[in-house]
Enzyme design. Structure first.
Site, PDB file in Angstrom:
ATOM      1  N   ALA A 165       0.859  -1.189   0.000  1.00 19.53           N
ATOM      2  CA  ALA A 165       0.000   0.000   0.000  1.00 19.53           C
ATOM      3  C   ALA A 165       0.892   1.235   0.000  1.00 19.53           C
ATOM      4  CB  ALA A 165      -0.888   0.012   1.241  1.00 19.53           C
ATOM      5  N   LYS A 166       0.325   2.358  -0.271  1.00 19.01           N
ATOM      6  CA  LYS A 166       1.051   3.625  -0.131  1.00 19.01           C
ATOM      7  C   LYS A 166       0.044   4.737   0.013  1.00 19.01           C
ATOM      8  CE  LYS A 166       5.467   4.733  -0.301  1.00 19.01           C
ATOM      9  NZ  LYS A 166       6.534   3.782   0.005  1.00 19.01           N
ATOM     10  N   GLY A 167       0.458   5.785   0.700  1.00 23.44           N
ATOM     11  CA  GLY A 167      -0.414   6.950   0.831  1.00 23.44           C
ATOM     12  C   GLY A 167       0.361   8.198   0.502  1.00 23.44           C
TER      13      GLY A 167
END
Ligand code: GLU
Length: 420
Positions: free
Chosen positions: A110-112
């Site tokens: 994931a990444k934000g």
């Protein structure tokens, strides 16, 4: 525009091109090939933000992308950067899937990101951005769902605010919601140092394979954030010469090696490496300096077809995510430069995050020494496996790392089967 073009960015195109080449090479099952190019979930949020000295309210854009939900919760950092966009965050989430898989963590990637320049933000401004962004992410994050961590432009304090905001919404302390927290909240010093020290441990193992010694090498480090500074300290402690480092405030050079502990004391007061008395000001391009090992540890896309030919280092250790473009990668390969790819070189960060999360969820504390030993063991074992894959298939380390990561993720997805 096709329906999936919204995920496209330069970094995304590069990540997919690498993926396409490797899936072809390993003859990846066609049922999975297209699927893994797209994230399972991508949340875009906008929220209001007021700076300290203005009355007008700005609208800020943020993202959280979850690539694969098949192997456990998703995991990945949150970056604050003016240029953040959905395509970049998606590319970085995909890289997190391969990265977690090659070191055997039970996570999908994931990444934000928040599209804001963190540098001019005051502490209170950064806190407001963080708390509101966290509130917007509430539907998709959770201790067993998706666990953020630090990345470019975010730090331990940012993680503490995320933990506090989330805990307030849930109604009880939730240390496992985020990793890279301060020690007072269940974070570990190992996490802070893990990416930089892990990169050096892997580089050391790679050099040994070639009959060379890290400790006699000259090192250049681009970026003196969390990754660069601990790579520098570890290099110094091993007896290597760190001859140049830079950050946003300047670049410094000392042919005899910079005293890194002294530099740590200097930046504690002065914030930047610029002006450090124990070295000269560097005007040349830091990436093109004559050295044995170059560690790009700042932003992505810094080694391109424009400067690859001028790189003199014999080994590049990718502390940053995606610092080398594919066209540069090809040139460097032709010039016999060994590249230790990001998904291996900087995997120490997420590995230490995993340990922190396990401790938080089990309410059990390990000793720092134990954590460090486990970290190095996980990283060097992953390196050994990747080295063998590269020898067996006569491919470079990036291809070998991708072979390992992609195969593992694909196997998990195929084994779970199709729903409904
Ligand atoms: N930002 C780190 C990376 O790119 C991972 C963050 C985390 O620990 O989750 O590997």
């Amino acid at each position: 525009m096709t329906n999936t073009d919204l995920f496209v960015s330069n970094m995304y195109k590069e990540v997919i091109k690498q993926y396409d080449e490797v899936s072809e090479f390993i003859n990846l099952d066609s049922n999975i090939r297209e699927r893994l190019k797209l994230p399972q979930r991508a949340l875009t949020v906008t929220f209001p933000f007021r700076r300290d000295e203005y009355d007008e309210v700005e609208t800020v854009v943020g993202f959280r992308v979850q690539h694969v939900l098949s192997m456990g919760p998703t995991k990945g950092g949150i970056r604050y950067d003016a240029d953040v966009n959905l395509g970049e965050v998606t590319a970085l989430a995909i890289l997190m899937s391969w990265k977690s898989a090659i070191v055997g963590l039970p996570y999908g990637g994931a990444k934000g990101g928040v599209a804001i320049d963190p540098n001019p933000l005051s502490r209170t401004e950064k806190q407001r951005v963080t708390r509101r962004y966290t509130a917007e992410l509430l539907p998709v994050i959770g201790v067993d769902k998706d666990i953020p961590g630090p990345d470019l432009g975010t730090d331990e304090q940012t993680m503490a605010w995320i933990m506090d905001t989330y805990s307030n919404f849930v109604g009880s302390p939730q240390p496992g919601i985020v990793t890279g927290k301060p020690a007072s909240l269940g974070g570990s010093i190992t996490r802070r140092e893990a990416t930089g020290r892990g990169a050096v441990a892997i580089a050391n193992a790679a050099l040994e394979k070639e009959g060379k010694e890290y400790k006699n090498s000259s090192i250049v480090i681009q970026g003196f954030g969390n990754v660069g500074r601990y790579a520098a300290l570890d290099s110094f402690e091993r007896g290597a010469k760190v001859i140049a480092v830079n950050d946003l405030g300047g670049a410094i050079y000392n042919r005899d090696g910079i005293n890194i502990p002294e530099l740590f004391k200097y930046i504690a007061k002065n914030k930047s490496v610029g002006g450090f008395e124990g070295a000269d000001k560097l005007d040349d391009d830091i990436l093109e300096l004559d050295c044995d090992i170059l560690i790009p540890a700042a932003v992505g896309g810094v080694i391109t077809s424009n400067n690859a030919e001028n790189i003199k280092a014999k080994v590049i250790v990718e502390g940053a995510n995606s610092p080398t473009t594919l066209s540069a990668d090809k040139i460097l390969k032709e010039n016999n430069v060994m590249i230790i790819p990001d998904i291996l070189a900087n995997a120490g960060g997420v590995t230490a995050s995993y340990f922190e999360w396990v401790q938080n969820t089990q309410n059990y504390l390990w000793k720092e020494k134990e954590l460090h030993e486990r970290l190095i063991d996980v990283l060097t074992s992953a390196f050994e496996e990747i080295w063998i894959i590269s020898e067996k298939n006569q491919v470079d380390l990036r291809t070998a790392a991708l072979i390992k990561g992609i195969k593992k993720v694909a196997a998990a997805k195929l084994t779970r089967g199709l729903f409904p």
